[in-house]
Every structure is written in structure tokens, then in C-alpha cells.
Design a protein around this motif. Structure first.
Motif, mmCIF file in Angstrom:
data_model
loop_
_atom_site.group_PDB
_atom_site.id
_atom_site.type_symbol
_atom_site.label_atom_id
_atom_site.label_comp_id
_atom_site.label_asym_id
_atom_site.label_seq_id
_atom_site.Cartn_x
_atom_site.Cartn_y
_atom_site.Cartn_z
ATOM 1 N N LYS A 118 -7.268 -6.099 1.052
ATOM 2 C CA LYS A 118 -6.743 -4.734 1.206
ATOM 3 C C LYS A 118 -5.850 -4.641 2.434
ATOM 4 C CE LYS A 118 -8.102 0.064 1.902
ATOM 5 N NZ LYS A 118 -9.219 0.969 2.144
ATOM 6 N N ALA A 123 -3.343 -2.989 -1.147
ATOM 7 C CA ALA A 123 -3.992 -2.589 -2.405
ATOM 8 C C ALA A 123 -5.487 -2.851 -2.298
ATOM 9 C CB ALA A 123 -3.403 -3.367 -3.579
ATOM 10 N N ASN A 129 -8.157 2.799 -9.318
ATOM 11 C CA ASN A 129 -6.757 3.180 -9.512
ATOM 12 C C ASN A 129 -5.786 2.099 -9.042
ATOM 13 O OD1 ASN A 129 -7.349 5.729 -10.618
ATOM 14 N ND2 ASN A 129 -7.708 6.534 -8.562
ATOM 15 N N GLN A 130 -6.228 1.219 -8.159
ATOM 16 C CA GLN A 130 -5.374 0.158 -7.635
ATOM 17 C C GLN A 130 -5.716 -1.215 -8.223
ATOM 18 O OE1 GLN A 130 -5.065 0.287 -3.344
ATOM 19 N NE2 GLN A 130 -5.317 2.505 -3.361
#
Length: 157
Positions: A118, A123, A129-130
């Protein structure tokens, strides 16, 4: 663990040309299965159909890998350990404890690696959602044999 032998058969197509088409489909199925680390002894063409679609637009696939995963090369151990963690994490349905078990490491190490991913990529693999973009990038990396091979169009070539 990967099976020692793998087989694939192409679908049935009419005519003499169909034999060659079926053979090429079986060959491509085996190549994709190996790149994706599929360990089944028998691979059917529909098992890799989605991956064939992904690999059709190589330029877009390279772009996705570069955008999502190239920052992982900045990691001290290189991209491969983090890529392997992501691949296993997605294969387990995003379950960190099962990922840790399969990779023979602690859950804490998995959490550390996911946080590092991350931090490097921006991300979050734990955010549904990612996750899709990262998952497609991981599949693309395997299809392109990255990071073992430079991405086509890389200046290093």
C-alpha cells in the motif's frame, strides 16, 4: 506444489484446419497455466479463457503492471516477494491467516507486506474497491513473466 506433468487438450473444431487450431489452443493453455502457476494436472481451455482475454491487449496489460506494480521494485527484496504475497492473498480470498500458512510465514509478516505494498503503490490490497486493479496487475505480471523478464518496451531492453 506444482504437478510434475500437465496436459491440456484444445476444443474440437471442424476440418483439417481445426486440428491445428485445437493444437495451438492446447499449447497456449499450457503456457498460460505455467505462467499463472496453476498446478492442476489437466488444464482445460476454459480454465484460462479469462487470462487469454487479458493477454490479448499486451500494451494495456503492460501499462497496468507498470502503474500498479512497478513501484514494488523499490522494495529492498525486489518485487517478487511482494508479488508472491499479493498472488497468494488473492488466491486465498484475501484471508491473511491462510496467506501466512501457505507462504510459511507469520500473519504479522503478511500484514507488514500488505502495508508495504500500500505504501509503495498507493493501492490498498485489503480494500475491496482497490483490490481488482491490483489483482489484474498481478495476473498481468504472471502472464508477462514479470519481474523475471523486463516488461516489453522497458528502456532496459
Amino acid at each position: 506444489m506444482r504437478s510434475r506433468w500437465q496436459i491440456a487438450a484444445g476444443r474440437s473444431y471442424p476440418g483439417a484446419y481445426g486440428i491445428a487450431r485445437s493444437y495451438e489452443e492446447a499449447r497456449e493453455t499450457l503456457v498460460l497455466a505455467r505462467r499463472l502457476h496453476l498446478d492442476a494436472a489437466a488444464i482445460r481451455p476454459h480454465d484460462v479463457l479469462v487470462y487469454r482475454v487479458l493477454s490479448r491487449d499486451q500494451t494495456a496489460l503492460i501499462d497496468v503492471v507498470k502503474v500498479f506494480l512497478e513501484p514494488l521494485t523499490q522494495s529492498r527484496g525486489g518485487a517478487e516477494p511482494l508479488l508472491s504475497t499479493l498472488e497468494t492473498y488473492f488466491a486465498t480470498g484475501a484471508v491473511a491467516t491462510e496467506t501466512a500458512r501457505r507462504l510459511h510465514m507469520s500473519v504479522r509478516t503478511v500484514g507488514y507486506r500488505l502495508a508495504k505494498i500500500k505504501n509503495l503503490t498507493g493501492a490498498d490490497p485489503t480494500d475491496p474497491n482497490q483490490r481488482l486493479g491490483l489483482h489484474i496487475a498481478v495476473l498481468g505480471a504472471r502472464l508477462l513473466d514479470w519481474p523475471a523478464q523486463d516488461l516489453p518496451g522497458d528502456p532496459a531492453l
